[in-house]
Design a protein around this motif. Structure first.
Motif, PDB file in Angstrom:
ATOM      1  N   VAL A 295       0.840  -1.204   0.000  1.00 18.75           N
ATOM      2  CA  VAL A 295       0.000   0.000   0.000  1.00 18.75           C
ATOM      3  C   VAL A 295       0.872   1.250   0.000  1.00 18.75           C
ATOM      4  O   VAL A 295       0.793   2.091  -0.899  1.00 18.75           O
ATOM      5  CB  VAL A 295      -0.952   0.003   1.213  1.00 18.75           C
ATOM      6  N   THR A 296       1.717   1.387   1.024  1.00 12.10           N
ATOM      7  CA  THR A 296       2.492   2.620   1.180  1.00 12.10           C
ATOM      8  C   THR A 296       3.649   2.724   0.198  1.00 12.10           C
ATOM      9  O   THR A 296       4.170   3.821  -0.019  1.00 12.10           O
ATOM     10  CB  THR A 296       3.031   2.713   2.615  1.00 12.10           C
ATOM     11  N   GLU A 297       4.055   1.614  -0.404  1.00  9.72           N
ATOM     12  CA  GLU A 297       5.164   1.660  -1.354  1.00  9.72           C
ATOM     13  C   GLU A 297       4.694   1.692  -2.807  1.00  9.72           C
ATOM     14  O   GLU A 297       5.514   1.631  -3.727  1.00  9.72           O
ATOM     15  CB  GLU A 297       6.098   0.470  -1.136  1.00  9.72           C
ATOM     16  N   ALA A 298       3.388   1.786  -3.013  1.00  7.31           N
ATOM     17  CA  ALA A 298       2.870   1.943  -4.377  1.00  7.31           C
ATOM     18  C   ALA A 298       3.249   3.330  -4.893  1.00  7.31           C
ATOM     19  O   ALA A 298       3.036   4.336  -4.213  1.00  7.31           O
ATOM     20  CB  ALA A 298       1.354   1.762  -4.386  1.00  7.31           C
ATOM     21  N   ARG A 299       3.816   3.394  -6.088  1.00  7.49           N
ATOM     22  CA  ARG A 299       4.284   4.662  -6.652  1.00  7.49           C
ATOM     23  C   ARG A 299       3.409   5.093  -7.830  1.00  7.49           C
ATOM     24  O   ARG A 299       2.900   4.256  -8.569  1.00  7.49           O
ATOM     25  CB  ARG A 299       5.736   4.527  -7.140  1.00  7.49           C
ATOM     26  N   ASP A 300       3.284   6.401  -7.984  1.00  6.28           N
ATOM     27  CA  ASP A 300       2.608   6.930  -9.158  1.00  6.28           C
ATOM     28  C   ASP A 300       3.619   7.039 -10.298  1.00  6.28           C
ATOM     29  O   ASP A 300       4.812   6.753 -10.106  1.00  6.28           O
ATOM     30  CB  ASP A 300       1.944   8.273  -8.847  1.00  6.28           C
ATOM     31  N   PRO A 301       3.195   7.408 -11.515  1.00  5.86           N
ATOM     32  CA  PRO A 301       4.145   7.492 -12.635  1.00  5.86           C
ATOM     33  C   PRO A 301       5.316   8.421 -12.367  1.00  5.86           C
ATOM     34  O   PRO A 301       6.383   8.260 -12.978  1.00  5.86           O
ATOM     35  CB  PRO A 301       3.276   8.013 -13.790  1.00  5.86           C
ATOM     36  N   GLY A 302       5.160   9.378 -11.456  1.00  4.85           N
ATOM     37  CA  GLY A 302       6.261  10.280 -11.126  1.00  4.85           C
ATOM     38  C   GLY A 302       7.197   9.752 -10.062  1.00  4.85           C
ATOM     39  O   GLY A 302       8.190  10.395  -9.725  1.00  4.85           O
ATOM     40  N   GLY A 303       6.878   8.561  -9.500  1.00  6.70           N
ATOM     41  CA  GLY A 303       7.750   7.957  -8.492  1.00  6.70           C
ATOM     42  C   GLY A 303       7.372   8.281  -7.057  1.00  6.70           C
ATOM     43  O   GLY A 303       8.089   7.878  -6.134  1.00  6.70           O
ATOM     44  N   SER A 304       6.267   8.989  -6.834  1.00  2.00           N
ATOM     45  CA  SER A 304       5.859   9.349  -5.477  1.00  2.00           C
ATOM     46  C   SER A 304       5.101   8.203  -4.814  1.00  2.00           C
ATOM     47  O   SER A 304       4.257   7.558  -5.443  1.00  2.00           O
ATOM     48  CB  SER A 304       4.978  10.609  -5.499  1.00  2.00           C
ATOM     49  N   PHE A 305       5.396   7.951  -3.527  1.00  2.30           N
ATOM     50  CA  PHE A 305       4.708   6.905  -2.791  1.00  2.30           C
ATOM     51  C   PHE A 305       3.258   7.295  -2.507  1.00  2.30           C
ATOM     52  O   PHE A 305       2.908   8.489  -2.492  1.00  2.30           O
ATOM     53  CB  PHE A 305       5.421   6.624  -1.465  1.00  2.30           C
ATOM     54  N   TYR A 306       2.436   6.279  -2.270  1.00  2.00           N
ATOM     55  CA  TYR A 306       1.032   6.534  -1.968  1.00  2.00           C
ATOM     56  C   TYR A 306       0.904   7.220  -0.609  1.00  2.00           C
ATOM     57  O   TYR A 306       1.364   6.690   0.417  1.00  2.00           O
ATOM     58  CB  TYR A 306       0.256   5.221  -1.950  1.00  2.00           C
ATOM     59  N   PRO A 307       0.274   8.398  -0.545  1.00  2.00           N
ATOM     60  CA  PRO A 307       0.162   9.141   0.728  1.00  2.00           C
ATOM     61  C   PRO A 307      -1.022   8.638   1.562  1.00  2.00           C
ATOM     62  O   PRO A 307      -2.080   9.264   1.603  1.00  2.00           O
ATOM     63  CB  PRO A 307      -0.055  10.579   0.250  1.00  2.00           C
ATOM     64  N   LEU A 308      -0.831   7.529   2.244  1.00  2.00           N
ATOM     65  CA  LEU A 308      -1.933   6.895   2.967  1.00  2.00           C
ATOM     66  C   LEU A 308      -2.557   7.829   3.998  1.00  2.00           C
ATOM     67  O   LEU A 308      -3.787   7.891   4.124  1.00  2.00           O
ATOM     68  CB  LEU A 308      -1.431   5.616   3.638  1.00  2.00           C
ATOM     69  N   GLY A 309      -1.735   8.541   4.739  1.00  2.00           N
ATOM     70  CA  GLY A 309      -2.273   9.441   5.752  1.00  2.00           C
ATOM     71  C   GLY A 309      -3.172  10.516   5.178  1.00  2.00           C
ATOM     72  O   GLY A 309      -4.206  10.868   5.756  1.00  2.00           O
ATOM     73  N   ASP A 310      -2.802  11.036   4.001  1.00  2.00           N
ATOM     74  CA  ASP A 310      -3.606  12.079   3.365  1.00  2.00           C
ATOM     75  C   ASP A 310      -4.908  11.539   2.801  1.00  2.00           C
ATOM     76  O   ASP A 310      -5.839  12.300   2.545  1.00  2.00           O
ATOM     77  CB  ASP A 310      -2.810  12.734   2.227  1.00  2.00           C
ATOM     78  N   ARG A 311      -4.981  10.232   2.588  1.00  2.00           N
ATOM     79  CA  ARG A 311      -6.178   9.625   2.020  1.00  2.00           C
ATOM     80  C   ARG A 311      -7.105   9.038   3.081  1.00  2.00           C
ATOM     81  O   ARG A 311      -8.099   8.397   2.755  1.00  2.00           O
ATOM     82  CB  ARG A 311      -5.790   8.508   1.047  1.00  2.00           C
ATOM     83  N   ALA A 312      -6.787   9.246   4.348  1.00  2.00           N
ATOM     84  CA  ALA A 312      -7.592   8.674   5.422  1.00  2.00           C
ATOM     85  C   ALA A 312      -9.027   9.181   5.396  1.00  2.00           C
ATOM     86  O   ALA A 312      -9.938   8.520   5.916  1.00  2.00           O
ATOM     87  CB  ALA A 312      -6.951   8.972   6.779  1.00  2.00           C
ATOM     88  N   GLY A 313      -9.266  10.342   4.793  1.00  2.00           N
ATOM     89  CA  GLY A 313     -10.614  10.876   4.709  1.00  2.00           C
ATOM     90  C   GLY A 313     -11.559   9.988   3.921  1.00  2.00           C
ATOM     91  O   GLY A 313     -12.781  10.075   4.094  1.00  2.00           O
TER      92      GLY A 313
END
Length: 355
Positions: A295-313
């Motif tokens: 989950v947390t190591e999933a990257r977008d095409p730009g290489g950014s990790f998935y921001p789990l904390g920001d998606r808690a909403g």
């Protein structure tokens, strides 16, 4: 029953043999007898053997022979051996295409059988978690790194024991059947020890011994164990696993970390001290998400990790299953394609039945 509609790609492939023969016939008629396009009619049954069944390949081969005869008469090739040679070529390619189609269909049937067995094994290994356990409501999500995969090395379980509600989420190093076998060992040991061991630390030690007996070399299993008793708190044991996500009723987010980090399960023989339990307030209205690093190591095409904390909403949805599905869909959108690792998530909500 699920009806699978043919995709545009499969439709194109199914018509490719007919299109190939039509192009060859048209080119032969336009170019005239002297060019010699006739043997290329065998492309029809050749392509059909790669993408179609043996009956369709035989039918395409019969049509190819008729086209071959018609063009041979048009070109006057039966006055010499060229026409018969072209027909023999088409017949030979058709026979080879039928054999190839039969072998391919057998392999596809064997693969479907293996996938079916794997799916059954997955249901036995990762049986559905209880929707409610005491004051807790549970929901689970498992996303494979490969769309066709039915089984992997991530694991989860929730057990209502005499000593409280206990949960585990873990990630086995490696892939394939070896990872599945290890996951089965961990889950079997956890399900038994969760009922027998009154102390969470002793439960973890029992898991360590079970895993150490099964694993060889430097293989390991990261895991986090959680226990919920009569008090408004959760107790964790973390074996090198990503920290849990706690979402308060107020909407605040926290990733409670242990005071000291311990090695994953299976590496306890290296002489390090086991994990120490740590406690976190977990009251009615709060939510707890246990997850694997997929989950947390999933990257977008730009290489950014998935921001789990920001998606808690996304977990505000009243229905736990729909809330977790919304989070899973957002994770897949973030990756913009297949995940590079399996992603398991276990959502636990504290509901006050007295309220």
């Amino acid at each position: 029953m699920t009806v699978h509609k043919p995709t545009s790609g499969s439709v194109v492939l199914s018509w490719l043999p007919v299109a190939a023969m039509a192009v060859v016939a048209a080119a032969d008629v336009v170019a005239g007898p002297g060019v010699g396009f006739l043997p290329l009619v065998s492309l029809g049954p050749a392509f059909s053997g790669l993408v179609g069944g043996w009956r369709r390949t035989a039918l395409i081969g019969a049509v190819a022979l008729l086209v071959c005869v018609g063009l041979g008469l048009y070109d006057g090739l039966f006055e010499e051996r060229r026409g018969f040679t072209a027909m023999a070529s088409v017949a030979g390619v058709t026979a080879a295409g039928i054999a190839a189609a039969v072998m391919r269909l057998r392999r596809e049937a064997e693969l479907a059988s293996v996938r079916s067995i794997a799916e059954v094994a997955q249901r036995v290994l990762l049986r559905p978690v209880p929707r409610t356990a005491g004051p807790l409501q549970a929901a689970v999500s498992y996303t494979s790194a490969v769309a066709e995969a039915r089984i992997g090395g991530d694991l989860y379980e929730v057990v209502a024991s005499p000593h409280g509600i206990r949960a585990i989420v873990g990630d086995v190093q490696g892939k394939g059947l070896a990872a599945v076998e290890t996951a089965a060992v961990v889950l079997g040991a956890f399900r038994e020890a969760a009922h027998d061991e009154p102390d969470l630390v002793r439960l973890g030690e029992r898991l360590e011994r079970s895993v150490a007996r099964e694993l060889e070399g430097e293989k390991f299993v990261t895991a986090v164990l959680a226990e919920f008793g009569s008090e408004y708190e959760a107790v964790f044991l973390n074996y090198g696993h990503p920290a849990p996500l706690v979402v308060r009723e107020s909407g605040s987010v926290d990733f409670p970390q242990p005071q000291s980090f311990a090695l994953p399960l299976g590496l306890g023989a290296h002489g390090s001290e086991g994990p120490r339990p740590y406690r976190v307030v977990f009251a009615p209205g709060d939510q707890l998400l246990l997850y694997t690093d997929g989950v947390t190591e999933a990257r977008d095409p730009g290489g950014s990790f998935y921001p789990l904390g920001d998606r808690a909403g996304l977990l505000k949805e009243p229905d736990a299953d729909r809330a977790l599905e919304a989070l899973r869909e957002d994770l897949v959108r973030h990756a913009a394609g297949p995940l590079h690792d399996d992603a398991a998530m276990l959502l636990l909500r504290y509901h006050d039945h007295a309220g």
